[in-house]
Design a protein around this motif. Structure first.
Motif, short mmCIF file in Angstrom:
data_model
loop_
_atom_site.label_atom_id
_atom_site.label_comp_id
_atom_site.label_asym_id
_atom_site.label_seq_id
_atom_site.Cartn_x
_atom_site.Cartn_y
_atom_site.Cartn_z
N LEU A 147 26.56 44.79 -51.66
CA LEU A 147 25.50 45.43 -51.95
C LEU A 147 24.61 45.41 -52.99
O LEU A 147 23.55 45.87 -53.15
CB LEU A 147 26.05 46.98 -52.03
N ALA A 148 24.97 44.33 -53.86
CA ALA A 148 24.24 43.81 -55.05
C ALA A 148 24.53 42.43 -55.35
O ALA A 148 25.71 42.06 -55.29
CB ALA A 148 24.30 44.86 -56.01
N SER A 149 23.73 41.87 -56.25
CA SER A 149 24.14 40.73 -56.54
C SER A 149 25.16 40.81 -57.84
O SER A 149 25.35 41.67 -58.49
CB SER A 149 23.09 39.92 -57.11
N ASP A 150 26.11 39.75 -57.88
CA ASP A 150 27.15 39.97 -59.19
C ASP A 150 26.89 38.76 -59.96
O ASP A 150 26.32 37.82 -59.65
CB ASP A 150 28.45 39.98 -58.36
N SER A 151 27.49 38.81 -61.07
CA SER A 151 27.70 37.85 -62.19
C SER A 151 28.24 36.62 -61.97
O SER A 151 28.01 35.66 -62.69
CB SER A 151 27.98 38.41 -63.54
N GLU A 152 29.28 36.74 -60.83
CA GLU A 152 29.95 35.44 -60.59
C GLU A 152 29.08 34.47 -59.70
O GLU A 152 29.84 33.34 -59.49
CB GLU A 152 31.23 35.82 -59.89
N ARG A 153 28.12 34.72 -59.34
CA ARG A 153 27.28 34.09 -58.37
C ARG A 153 26.08 33.80 -58.83
O ARG A 153 25.23 34.39 -59.61
CB ARG A 153 27.00 34.64 -56.86
N ASN A 154 25.69 32.46 -58.57
CA ASN A 154 24.13 31.94 -59.00
C ASN A 154 23.09 32.40 -57.89
O ASN A 154 23.13 31.48 -56.85
CB ASN A 154 24.12 30.62 -59.19
N GLU A 155 22.65 33.41 -57.85
CA GLU A 155 21.77 34.00 -56.69
C GLU A 155 20.69 34.87 -57.37
O GLU A 155 20.61 35.38 -58.45
CB GLU A 155 22.52 34.65 -55.71
N PRO A 156 19.81 35.02 -56.53
CA PRO A 156 18.58 35.88 -57.13
C PRO A 156 19.26 37.33 -57.06
O PRO A 156 19.94 37.94 -56.52
CB PRO A 156 17.57 35.91 -55.83
N ALA A 157 18.67 38.16 -58.08
CA ALA A 157 19.21 39.52 -58.33
C ALA A 157 18.53 40.56 -57.40
O ALA A 157 17.67 40.40 -56.76
CB ALA A 157 18.71 40.09 -59.72
N PHE A 158 19.65 41.39 -56.70
CA PHE A 158 19.21 42.35 -55.92
C PHE A 158 20.31 43.40 -56.11
O PHE A 158 21.38 43.29 -56.47
CB PHE A 158 19.22 41.87 -54.44
N ASN A 159 19.81 44.89 -55.74
CA ASN A 159 20.61 45.66 -55.56
C ASN A 159 20.18 46.83 -54.41
O ASN A 159 19.21 47.36 -54.82
CB ASN A 159 20.75 46.45 -56.95
N LYS A 160 20.81 47.00 -53.53
CA LYS A 160 20.13 48.13 -52.47
C LYS A 160 20.20 49.29 -52.69
O LYS A 160 19.11 50.02 -52.47
CB LYS A 160 21.11 47.85 -51.19
N THR A 161 21.02 49.72 -53.62
CA THR A 161 20.91 51.40 -54.07
C THR A 161 19.78 51.37 -55.05
O THR A 161 18.95 52.33 -54.87
CB THR A 161 22.11 51.72 -54.69
N LEU A 162 19.54 50.76 -56.07
CA LEU A 162 18.59 50.59 -56.98
C LEU A 162 17.18 50.47 -56.48
O LEU A 162 16.24 50.90 -56.96
CB LEU A 162 18.98 49.69 -58.24
N GLN A 163 17.12 49.50 -55.30
CA GLN A 163 15.90 49.33 -54.64
C GLN A 163 15.41 50.68 -54.28
O GLN A 163 13.99 50.74 -54.15
CB GLN A 163 16.18 48.41 -53.33
#
Length: 252
Positions: A147-163
């Motif tokens: 549902l959101a990006s996490d700090s363990e992965r090298n990926e663009p930030a996203f968060n479906k709830t905060l969106q």
């Protein structure tokens, strides 16, 4: 309501049903305001997650079978709980005699924010909520349902709830130091490892308080319940809310 409105089977986890019925009501009202036809199957019961998390997955055949029979026939199943959705989706025992229905349900069950963003295709919800919030990303939703990006992965930030909340007038989303750290609830972990669980909860609350947060917002009432209990015992002046309550409140 449109004639082709999606038919939703509303799945309400047992701890929400027993302790936070206001969240269940907010979820149903929110989905209806967004144009869905919502039904609450009265025969539903526990999905089996507590037993499975305690090592008794084989004993959840009965709850899995009942769940399939209660929710078969809906376009989608939606719940205000990432942990229970993940259990049904990936950790329920296979029921051979109901395989087709089970596979359909597992492909069409969604956590609430996931359903609104991915199925209803809403980028954000308009309204006013002039408060400073901190968002608690629960582990199952974050790392299981993505549902959101996490700090363990090298990926663009996203968060479906905060969106969904990003355009609310007056809302300030405070950046946490450790934004995706576990609160320590972990279901039966909070019972078997009480001291560790409590300290983890204290640490999460402290992170929010350090940033001037008025309301800790989350998507799993189990985590919110854990932190709410700690905050209440420590007499901390911070509120805790499910995001469904906020979104339902701002939509008229």
């Amino acid at each position: 309501m449109k004639k082709d409105a999606p038919r939703i089977g509303l799945f309400i986890p047992c701890y929400i049903d027993q302790f936070y019925p206001n969240v269940a009501i907010a979820t149903m009202e929110l989905l209806e305001k967004l144009g869905c036809k919502v039904t609450y199957p009265l025969g539903q019961t526990c999905c089996g997650q507590p037993m499975a998390n305690s090592g008794f997955e084989a004993d959840t055949v009965g709850t899995a079978t009942k769940f399939i029979r209660e929710f078969a026939g809906f376009d989608y199943i939606v719940a205000p709980s990432g942990s229970c959705v993940l259990h049904v989706k990936e950790h329920s025992p296979k029921i051979a005699k109901l395989q087709k229905n089970q596979e359909y349900i597992q492909a069409h069950i969604y956590e609430l924010s996931e359903f609104i963003t991915d199925v209803l295709k809403l980028d954000s919800i308009q309204g006013s909520f002039p408060h400073k919030i901190g968002f608690h990303a629960s582990c199952h939703g974050l790392r299981g349902l993505r549902l959101a990006s996490d700090s363990e992965r090298n990926e663009p930030a996203f968060n479906k709830t905060l969106q969904l909340m990003q355009d609310l007038e007056g809302l300030e989303i405070m950046e946490l130091t450790r934004k995706d750290e576990c609160c320590g609830f972990g279901g039966t972990f909070a019972v078997s490892e009480e001291a560790i669980s409590v300290q983890m909860g204290k640490d999460r609350i402290a992170d929010h308080l350090d940033k001037g947060v008025e309301i800790i917002v989350g998507g799993d009432m189990s985590c919110i319940m854990h932190m709410q209990g700690i905050a209440s015992r420590d007499k901390e002046k911070v509120k805790l809310m499910h995001f469904a309550e906020i979104l339902n409140q701002v939509i008229t």
